[in-house]
Design a protein around this motif. Structure first.
Motif, PDB file in Angstrom:
ATOM      1  N   ALA A 171       0.864  -1.239   0.026  1.00 30.76           N
ATOM      2  CA  ALA A 171      -0.135  -0.025  -0.217  1.00 30.76           C
ATOM      3  C   ALA A 171       0.817   1.240  -0.166  1.00 30.76           C
ATOM      4  CB  ALA A 171      -0.962  -0.095   1.180  1.00 30.76           C
ATOM      5  N   LYS A 172       1.995   1.498   0.491  1.00 28.72           N
ATOM      6  CA  LYS A 172       2.846   2.401   0.722  1.00 28.72           C
ATOM      7  C   LYS A 172       3.897   2.685  -0.636  1.00 28.72           C
ATOM      8  CE  LYS A 172       4.809   3.432   4.669  1.00 28.72           C
ATOM      9  NZ  LYS A 172       4.326   5.051   4.532  1.00 28.72           N
ATOM     10  N   ARG A 173       3.681   1.671  -1.716  1.00 23.86           N
ATOM     11  CA  ARG A 173       4.756   1.683  -2.595  1.00 23.86           C
ATOM     12  C   ARG A 173       4.113   2.259  -4.102  1.00 23.86           C
ATOM     13  NH1 ARG A 173       8.752   2.344  -3.608  1.00 23.86           N
ATOM     14  NH2 ARG A 173       8.878   0.802  -5.242  1.00 23.86           N
ATOM     15  N   HIS A 179      10.217  -3.014  -8.079  1.00 18.87           N
ATOM     16  CA  HIS A 179      10.786  -3.357  -9.379  1.00 18.87           C
ATOM     17  C   HIS A 179      11.625  -2.120  -9.777  1.00 18.87           C
ATOM     18  CE1 HIS A 179       7.835  -0.547 -10.419  1.00 18.87           C
ATOM     19  NE2 HIS A 179       7.994  -0.466 -11.671  1.00 18.87           N
ATOM     20  N   ARG A 180      11.834  -0.978  -8.931  1.00 20.58           N
ATOM     21  CA  ARG A 180      12.808   0.054  -9.199  1.00 20.58           C
ATOM     22  C   ARG A 180      12.873   0.757  -7.886  1.00 20.58           C
ATOM     23  NH1 ARG A 180       8.918   2.945 -13.423  1.00 20.58           N
ATOM     24  NH2 ARG A 180       9.388   1.081 -14.543  1.00 20.58           N
ATOM     25  N   ARG A 181      14.217   1.481  -7.824  1.00 19.69           N
ATOM     26  CA  ARG A 181      14.377   2.364  -6.749  1.00 19.69           C
ATOM     27  C   ARG A 181      13.796   3.761  -6.891  1.00 19.69           C
ATOM     28  NH1 ARG A 181      20.117   2.750  -4.128  1.00 19.69           N
ATOM     29  NH2 ARG A 181      20.164   4.501  -2.870  1.00 19.69           N
ATOM     30  N   ASN A 182      12.593   4.028  -6.361  1.00 17.00           N
ATOM     31  CA  ASN A 182      11.725   4.908  -6.534  1.00 17.00           C
ATOM     32  C   ASN A 182      11.104   5.666  -5.395  1.00 17.00           C
ATOM     33  OD1 ASN A 182       9.733   3.150  -6.282  1.00 17.00           O
ATOM     34  ND2 ASN A 182       8.893   3.408  -8.265  1.00 17.00           N
ATOM     35  N   LEU A 183      11.807   5.826  -4.132  1.00 15.53           N
ATOM     36  CA  LEU A 183      11.248   6.404  -3.054  1.00 15.53           C
ATOM     37  C   LEU A 183      11.060   7.962  -3.336  1.00 15.53           C
ATOM     38  CD1 LEU A 183      10.610   6.346  -0.026  1.00 15.53           C
ATOM     39  CD2 LEU A 183      13.148   6.780   0.310  1.00 15.53           C
ATOM     40  N   TYR A 184      11.746   8.393  -4.161  1.00 14.31           N
ATOM     41  CA  TYR A 184      11.677   9.766  -4.575  1.00 14.31           C
ATOM     42  C   TYR A 184      10.272  10.325  -5.059  1.00 14.31           C
ATOM     43  CZ  TYR A 184      12.127   8.498  -9.430  1.00 14.31           C
ATOM     44  OH  TYR A 184      11.828   8.245 -10.685  1.00 14.31           O
ATOM     45  N   MET A 185       9.639   9.350  -5.481  1.00 15.93           N
ATOM     46  CA  MET A 185       8.254   9.608  -6.265  1.00 15.93           C
ATOM     47  C   MET A 185       7.215  10.041  -5.219  1.00 15.93           C
ATOM     48  SD  MET A 185       8.090   6.607  -9.197  1.00 15.93           S
ATOM     49  CE  MET A 185       6.278   7.603  -9.716  1.00 15.93           C
ATOM     50  N   ARG A 186       7.598   9.548  -3.612  1.00 12.25           N
ATOM     51  CA  ARG A 186       6.737   9.945  -2.728  1.00 12.25           C
ATOM     52  C   ARG A 186       7.072  11.180  -2.105  1.00 12.25           C
ATOM     53  NH1 ARG A 186       7.323   5.372   1.706  1.00 12.25           N
ATOM     54  NH2 ARG A 186       6.609   6.972   3.002  1.00 12.25           N
ATOM     55  N   SER A 199      -2.087   7.696   0.759  1.00 14.45           N
ATOM     56  CA  SER A 199      -1.707   6.412   1.116  1.00 14.45           C
ATOM     57  C   SER A 199      -0.458   6.010   1.303  1.00 14.45           C
ATOM     58  CB  SER A 199      -2.641   5.290   0.137  1.00 14.45           C
ATOM     59  OG  SER A 199      -2.192   3.972   0.359  1.00 14.45           O
ATOM     60  N   TRP A 200       0.402   6.501   0.425  1.00 11.74           N
ATOM     61  CA  TRP A 200       2.106   6.609   0.692  1.00 11.74           C
ATOM     62  C   TRP A 200       2.608   7.012   1.949  1.00 11.74           C
ATOM     63  CZ3 TRP A 200       3.286   8.873  -4.880  1.00 11.74           C
ATOM     64  CH2 TRP A 200       2.708   7.974  -5.991  1.00 11.74           C
ATOM     65  N   ASP A 201       1.991   8.086   2.346  1.00 13.28           N
ATOM     66  CA  ASP A 201       2.413   8.646   3.689  1.00 13.28           C
ATOM     67  C   ASP A 201       1.730   8.188   5.032  1.00 13.28           C
ATOM     68  OD1 ASP A 201       3.957  10.182   1.799  1.00 13.28           O
ATOM     69  OD2 ASP A 201       2.864  11.987   1.924  1.00 13.28           O
ATOM     70  N   ARG A 202       0.659   7.336   4.882  1.00 11.90           N
ATOM     71  CA  ARG A 202       0.074   6.829   5.965  1.00 11.90           C
ATOM     72  C   ARG A 202       1.162   5.878   6.571  1.00 11.90           C
ATOM     73  NH1 ARG A 202      -4.841   5.372   3.827  1.00 11.90           N
ATOM     74  NH2 ARG A 202      -5.416   7.441   4.041  1.00 11.90           N
ATOM     75  N   SER A 203       1.100   6.041   7.958  1.00 13.05           N
ATOM     76  CA  SER A 203       2.143   5.025   8.683  1.00 13.05           C
ATOM     77  C   SER A 203       1.863   3.594   8.495  1.00 13.05           C
ATOM     78  CB  SER A 203       2.072   5.690  10.283  1.00 13.05           C
ATOM     79  OG  SER A 203       0.998   4.877  10.799  1.00 13.05           O
ATOM     80  N   PHE A 204       3.065   2.919   8.718  1.00 15.42           N
ATOM     81  CA  PHE A 204       2.717   1.515   8.608  1.00 15.42           C
ATOM     82  C   PHE A 204       1.535   1.000   9.538  1.00 15.42           C
ATOM     83  CE2 PHE A 204       6.776   0.866   6.524  1.00 15.42           C
ATOM     84  CZ  PHE A 204       6.407  -0.108   5.436  1.00 15.42           C
TER      85      PHE A 204
END
Length: 369
Positions: A171-173, A179-186, A199-204
């Motif tokens: 849910a956080k991806r 499949h790729r290094r893309n944390l920057y998209m968040r 949804s990406w920024d919601r805590s685990f």
């Protein structure tokens, strides 16, 4: 995000505890939502409904994936064996197919990330995946949470815990893949045409709370024993009335879906002790070392279909497929007719898979009996 620290004596029992109950009936026991690529969650009930006129009780779901179709068979009162070659999918089958009574307590999501003073935790995720998929704080949380899940003594509790962690991770991806290094998209301050930053920024912990509730609702006891297995579908037992097949998909361009590559991070979490030996450290996104899968190759998968059909020729064979794959539907029809005299194509609804941009594919269901 600061980690809470509590004495293990105060939290260990609470974290491991689960409620056990016999579920009466199957209404309300819906399969959890998921963004797993290729999931049949929205089609599972329709598939099982197509087969109600047939006489069968024991079922092998040979490529179980996240278990949506196996769960629908279970709800129908069948004795289901859910098999998959990937260990993380096996854990899902343990949690939702083989397990019939164990549930997690509602506050499990708050306790799962609590560090116990007397328990030693690895920092493998934090060290290995910094800046790749999750923030440093999230990686630290995952290391603790995986350590706590691994410490659970009941295999069904562990499996449910893994299920919750895996679904929260998806849910956080972006794209719900690894499949790729893309944390920057968040974190990038840009106008977004896709995805759900909220949804990406919601805590685990917040995501975990949702999936604890969904997993608990999916657990049911029909009075019929079901099983989870992990291995090669071609080596599965033969004694089944019906065998359901939904193997990895190879499109008309010859490109296969490699689930191990897409979801390597989930596989690593459930194989945490082995993970350091499995990682390809030369890859930017730290995938697992490659293991060729003949099901994802256009040159080898046709022969595997033939072998599957021949191996289970005494069972009713049910194949989920798409009309734009390799082998072609016509070729599959010919293969099936070699082992079973009566073959029908009974479902041709249009269906767009999660994460797919194709809107013109047709979902097929072959029944050979």
């Amino acid at each position: 995000m600061r980690e809470s620290v509590l004495p293990e004596s105060q939290t260990a029992t609470r974290l491991a505890s689960a409620t056990a109950a016999t579920v009466r009936g199957v209404s309300g026991h819906s399969f959890p939502t998921t963004r797993y690529q290729g999931s049949k969650r929205r089609l599972a009930q329709a598939i099982v409904d197509q087969l109600r006129r047939l006489d069968f009780h024991t079922v092998l779901d040979a490529f179980g994936g996240t278990g949506a179709v196996a769960h629908a068979f279970k709800c129908a009162g069948k004795a289901v064996t859910c098999n998959d070659a990937l260990v993380f999918n096996y854990q899902i089958a343990l949690a939702l197919i083989e397990n019939s009574r164990v549930r997690l307590e509602g506050d499990f999501s708050e306790r799962i990330g609590v560090r116990h003073r007397s328990r030693r935790y690895s920092d493998f995720i934090e060290r290995t995946f910094a800046g790749i998929y999750f923030t440093d704080e999230e990686n630290r949380w995952l290391d603790v949470a995986v350590g706590n899940v691994r410490a659970l003594s009941c295999p069904y509790q562990r499996a449910l815990g893994y299920f919750v962690l895996m679904q929260a991770g998806l849910a956080k991806r972006p794209y719900n893949l690894f499949h790729r290094r893309n944390l920057y998209m968040r974190s990038a301050s840009v106008r977004r045409g896709f995805g759900n930053k909220t949804s990406w920024d919601r805590s685990f912990s917040e995501h975990a709370r949702r999936y604890v509730e969904q997993a608990n609702r999916a657990v049911l006891d029909t009075g019929v024993a079901c099983r989870a297995t992990c291995g090669d579908a071609l080596a599965a037992d033969l004694d089944f009335d019906l065998v359901y097949l939904d193997p990895p998909y190879v499109n008309r361009a010859g490109v296969g879906v490699d689930y191990r590559d897409f979801y390597h991070f989930l596989e690593g979490m459930v194989r945490y002790d082995e993970w350091p030996q499995l990682v390809d450290f030369g890859a930017k996104h730290r995938r697992l070392l490659r293991q060729p899968d003949p099901w994802t190759s256009a040159s080898t998968c046709p022969d595997l279909f033939r072998r599957m059909f021949e191996r289970f020729h005494r069972s009713i064979l049910v194949l989920s497929y798409r009309d734009d794959g390799i082998p072609t539907p016509a070729e599959l029809l010919e293969m099936l007719r070699r082992v079973r005299p009566h073959v029908e194509l009974c479902d041709q609804r249009r269906y767009q898979y999660a994460l797919s941009t194709r809107r013109d594919t047709c979902q097929l269901l072959f029944i050979a009996r």
